[in-house]
Design a protein around this motif. Structure first.
Motif, PDB file in Angstrom:
ATOM      1  N   ARG A   1       0.826  -1.212   0.000  1.00 24.73           N
ATOM      2  CA  ARG A   1       0.000   0.000   0.000  1.00 24.73           C
ATOM      3  C   ARG A   1       0.859   1.260   0.000  1.00 24.73           C
ATOM      4  N   THR A   2       1.811   1.344   0.928  1.00 26.81           N
ATOM      5  CA  THR A   2       2.617   2.559   1.033  1.00 26.81           C
ATOM      6  C   THR A   2       3.616   2.672  -0.110  1.00 26.81           C
ATOM      7  N   GLY A   3       4.125   1.543  -0.581  1.00 31.92           N
ATOM      8  CA  GLY A   3       5.104   1.584  -1.677  1.00 31.92           C
ATOM      9  C   GLY A   3       4.505   2.042  -2.988  1.00 31.92           C
ATOM     10  N   LEU A   4       3.286   1.599  -3.289  1.00 30.92           N
ATOM     11  CA  LEU A   4       2.654   1.966  -4.560  1.00 30.92           C
ATOM     12  C   LEU A   4       2.059   3.373  -4.528  1.00 30.92           C
ATOM     13  N   GLY A   5       1.552   3.794  -3.383  1.00 32.14           N
ATOM     14  CA  GLY A   5       0.927   5.108  -3.306  1.00 32.14           C
ATOM     15  C   GLY A   5      -0.416   5.153  -4.008  1.00 32.14           C
ATOM     16  N   LYS A   6      -0.799   6.346  -4.407  1.00 33.62           N
ATOM     17  CA  LYS A   6      -2.119   6.573  -4.998  1.00 33.62           C
ATOM     18  C   LYS A   6      -1.992   6.980  -6.468  1.00 33.62           C
TER      19      LYS A   6
ATOM     20  N   ALA B   1      -3.138   0.779 -13.878  1.00 39.13           N
ATOM     21  CA  ALA B   1      -1.705   0.491 -13.735  1.00 39.13           C
ATOM     22  C   ALA B   1      -1.388   0.017 -12.325  1.00 39.13           C
ATOM     23  N   LEU B   2      -2.004   0.645 -11.323  1.00 35.70           N
ATOM     24  CA  LEU B   2      -1.779   0.230  -9.946  1.00 35.70           C
ATOM     25  C   LEU B   2      -2.367  -1.152  -9.686  1.00 35.70           C
ATOM     26  N   SER B   3      -3.507  -1.444 -10.309  1.00 36.90           N
ATOM     27  CA  SER B   3      -4.117  -2.766 -10.148  1.00 36.90           C
ATOM     28  C   SER B   3      -3.202  -3.852 -10.712  1.00 36.90           C
TER      29      SER B   3
ATOM     30  N   LEU C   1       9.824  -6.569  -0.372  1.00 39.02           N
ATOM     31  CA  LEU C   1       8.532  -6.355  -1.016  1.00 39.02           C
ATOM     32  C   LEU C   1       8.227  -4.863  -1.081  1.00 39.02           C
ATOM     33  N   GLY C   2       8.499  -4.137   0.011  1.00 42.56           N
ATOM     34  CA  GLY C   2       8.315  -2.686   0.001  1.00 42.56           C
ATOM     35  C   GLY C   2       9.220  -2.008  -1.009  1.00 42.56           C
TER      36      GLY C   2
ATOM     37  N   GLU D   1       9.937   0.520  -6.328  1.00 44.74           N
ATOM     38  CA  GLU D   1      10.576   0.439  -7.642  1.00 44.74           C
ATOM     39  C   GLU D   1       9.526   0.490  -8.755  1.00 44.74           C
ATOM     40  N   ILE D   2       8.435  -0.267  -8.574  1.00 42.40           N
ATOM     41  CA  ILE D   2       7.378  -0.269  -9.586  1.00 42.40           C
ATOM     42  C   ILE D   2       6.745   1.111  -9.679  1.00 42.40           C
ATOM     43  N   ARG D   3       6.499   1.738  -8.521  1.00 37.85           N
ATOM     44  CA  ARG D   3       5.930   3.084  -8.535  1.00 37.85           C
ATOM     45  C   ARG D   3       6.846   4.048  -9.272  1.00 37.85           C
ATOM     46  N   ALA D   4       8.151   3.962  -9.035  1.00 35.41           N
ATOM     47  CA  ALA D   4       9.101   4.842  -9.716  1.00 35.41           C
ATOM     48  C   ALA D   4       9.071   4.623 -11.217  1.00 35.41           C
ATOM     49  N   SER D   5       8.942   3.361 -11.640  1.00 35.46           N
ATOM     50  CA  SER D   5       8.883   3.070 -13.074  1.00 35.46           C
ATOM     51  C   SER D   5       7.598   3.614 -13.696  1.00 35.46           C
ATOM     52  N   LEU D   6       6.481   3.527 -12.957  1.00 37.33           N
ATOM     53  CA  LEU D   6       5.211   4.045 -13.467  1.00 37.33           C
ATOM     54  C   LEU D   6       5.187   5.573 -13.485  1.00 37.33           C
ATOM     55  N   ASP D   7       5.920   6.187 -12.573  1.00 37.06           N
ATOM     56  CA  ASP D   7       5.845   7.631 -12.380  1.00 37.06           C
ATOM     57  C   ASP D   7       7.243   8.248 -12.480  1.00 37.06           C
TER      58      ASP D   7
END
Length: 478
Positions: free
Chosen positions: A138-143, A152-154, A172-173, A178-184
């Motif tokens: 939850r905290t790693g992916l953000g909103k 994309a978050l799903s 895992l965090g 890392e995924i959030r950074a790649s998306l954003d």
């Protein structure tokens, strides 16, 4: 429930006095099976506990004022009330409330506030995912935000739930961030600056006469400090021991025989560095030799001046602007990941050289053993086919292993094999009679970024420079 766990059936019956039975009589397989069962029981209990905590928070919401449950009972916040009732830490209380809110949303009639997290809530409710793992996702992916959609978050959540089976909570965090950074990627520089703004160092005198150091390091600062401390202490902490020439081996042996603890060696190193800094000529730059910090970035991102970069040993993504600054300060080393023959040594030399180790570090991201968190600086280069058996000192035939797992392979019958570009660990027959190979995955976020760009190349804009005629570099180490 097995016979060995039957005595745990009374866990929920609080009228029955409970004392945990001794596990000493169990064999190895029974002991591990019991540990897994208890972990699942804990996850189920935590799921129910989080739902109760979320309801306590709901009955204590701010708009109720002194009529709220927590304030009526003399607690300022629901977290304080949960701490008092359950005897947990403030952090645990906050996690229970956050994740409990997700679990409660599964049965609410109203649309969930964070619909992309419903699979996470379902996994917690089923006892398949711990509260800490759920909170890390939850905290790693953000909103959702600019360029980051709910869809994309799903998709990211589904991938992370798969990773959750094999990663520690910390990793895992890190993977979620890392995924959030790649998306954003366009906002990586902002997040980098936010972390940098939170750095600090405090000296706290204690009544005992000692002084406590307290501080936070941003990822770039942490990488430089870690590089120095690793160089000073790594053989004591399971770092490289298969070293050459003889002088380096003698130095490592002297460190192992040092009577100081590893933590004392680290502190003495820190104090000595400060002392040397005060002796330097004030008109000169302190430390002409920079710590050995490796920044990895794909050539595609570097050319576009977009995307992300990674510091070896750090989980947080950096901006390509930071990578370009390191290029300016230190130069760069191109690394062609799929065909690194220019760095191969064949049968001419037994030990992997510095450039080869840099390529292995970029590819493997640390010890390849599943679950091991040792960074590249703590690892040794292992020949898949032993050099004494005509193995070659080539990139494709080498992997990084920490000292512990390197010795495990050599002494306990484990084996590393390669199938094309994939590597697998083969357990000895005593562990797995079928000796089924276990595929290992790279721990390098830069390598995962490269694989992602190869599958989904970024769209070029008119402002992008044209690619060179024959692109020879895939990753750049700076």
């Amino acid at each position: 429930m097995t016979l060995s766990t039957a005595s745990y059936a009374a866990l929920a019956d609080l009228a029955v006095p409970f004392a945990p039975p001794s596990p000493h009589g169990l064999d190895d397989s029974e002991l591990l099976a019991l540990k897994r069962e208890l972990a699942e029981i804990r996850r189920r209990l935590d799921a129910a506990d989080s739902a109760v905590s979320a309801e306590i928070a709901n009955r204590s919401r701010p708009e109720l004022g002194y009529d709220g449950l927590a304030q009526r009972l003399g607690a300022r916040t629901p977290e304080k009330l949960i701490q008092r009732v359950a005897g947990v830490t403030a952090r645990d209380a906050r996690t229970q409330i956050r994740v409990g809110g997700l679990v409660a949303s599964l049965t609410d009639d109203a649309p969930p506030a964070e619909p992309w997290l419903r699979p996470v809530a379902a996994a917690v409710a089923a006892g398949d995912l711990s509260l800490d793992a759920a909170d890390a996702i939850r905290t790693g992916l953000g909103k959702p935000g600019s360029g980051v959609t709910v869809a994309a978050l799903s998709d990211a959540v589904e991938r992370l739930l798969h990773y959750a089976r094999e990663l520690t909570i910390e990793k895992l965090g890190a993977r979620a961030r890392e995924i959030r950074a790649s998306l954003d990627a366009e906002h990586v520089a902002e997040r980098e600056e936010l972390l940098r703004s939170q750095r600090y160092l405090h000296l706290v005198p204690l009544s005992t006469g000692m002084t406590r150091l307290d501080g936070l390091l941003d990822p770039e600062s942490a990488a430089q400090v870690t590089a120095v401390f690793d160089a000073a202490t790594s053989p004591r902490r399971g770092g490289p021991r298969f070293v050459d020439p003889t002088a380096a081996a003698a130095q490592a042996d002297a460190l192992l025989e040092d009577s100081r603890t590893t933590e004392q060696i680290a502190l003495d190193t820190f104090v000595e560095l400060l002392r040397l800094g005060t002796l330097a000529d004030v008109t000169a730059f302190i430390g002409a030799r920079k710590p050995a910090v490796q920044v990895l970035v794909t050539q595609a991102d570097l050319d576009r001046q977009a995307g992300v970069a990674f510091i070896e040993g750090q989980s947080e993504a950096l901006s390509t602007q930071t990578a370009k600054r390191h290029v300016c300060e230190s130069g760069s080393l191109p690394i062609l990941m799929e065909s690194g023959q220019v760095l191969n040594l064949g049968r001419e030399l037994r030990l992997y050289n510095r450039k080869q180790r840099m390529a292995l570090a970029a590819r493997d991201g640390g010890c390849i053993w599943p679950g091991c968190d040792r960074p590249p600086s703590w690892c040794e280069a292992h020949h898949i086919v032993e050099w004494s058996r005509n193995g070659r000192t080539d990139i494709a035939d080498g992997v990084l292993l920490c000292k512990h797992h390197h010795l495990l392979v050599h002494n306990n019958g484990w084996q590393i094999i390669r199938r094309g570009s994939q590597y697998a660990i083969v357990p000895p027959a005593a562990i797995d009679p079928s000796r089924t190979p276990r595929i290992v995955r790279t721990k390098s976020p830069a390598m995962r970024r490269l694989e992602s760009l190869q599958k989904h190349p970024p769209a070029r804009t008119l402002a992008d420079p044209p690619p060179p005629p024959q692109q020879a570099r895939e990753l750049v180490s700076v």
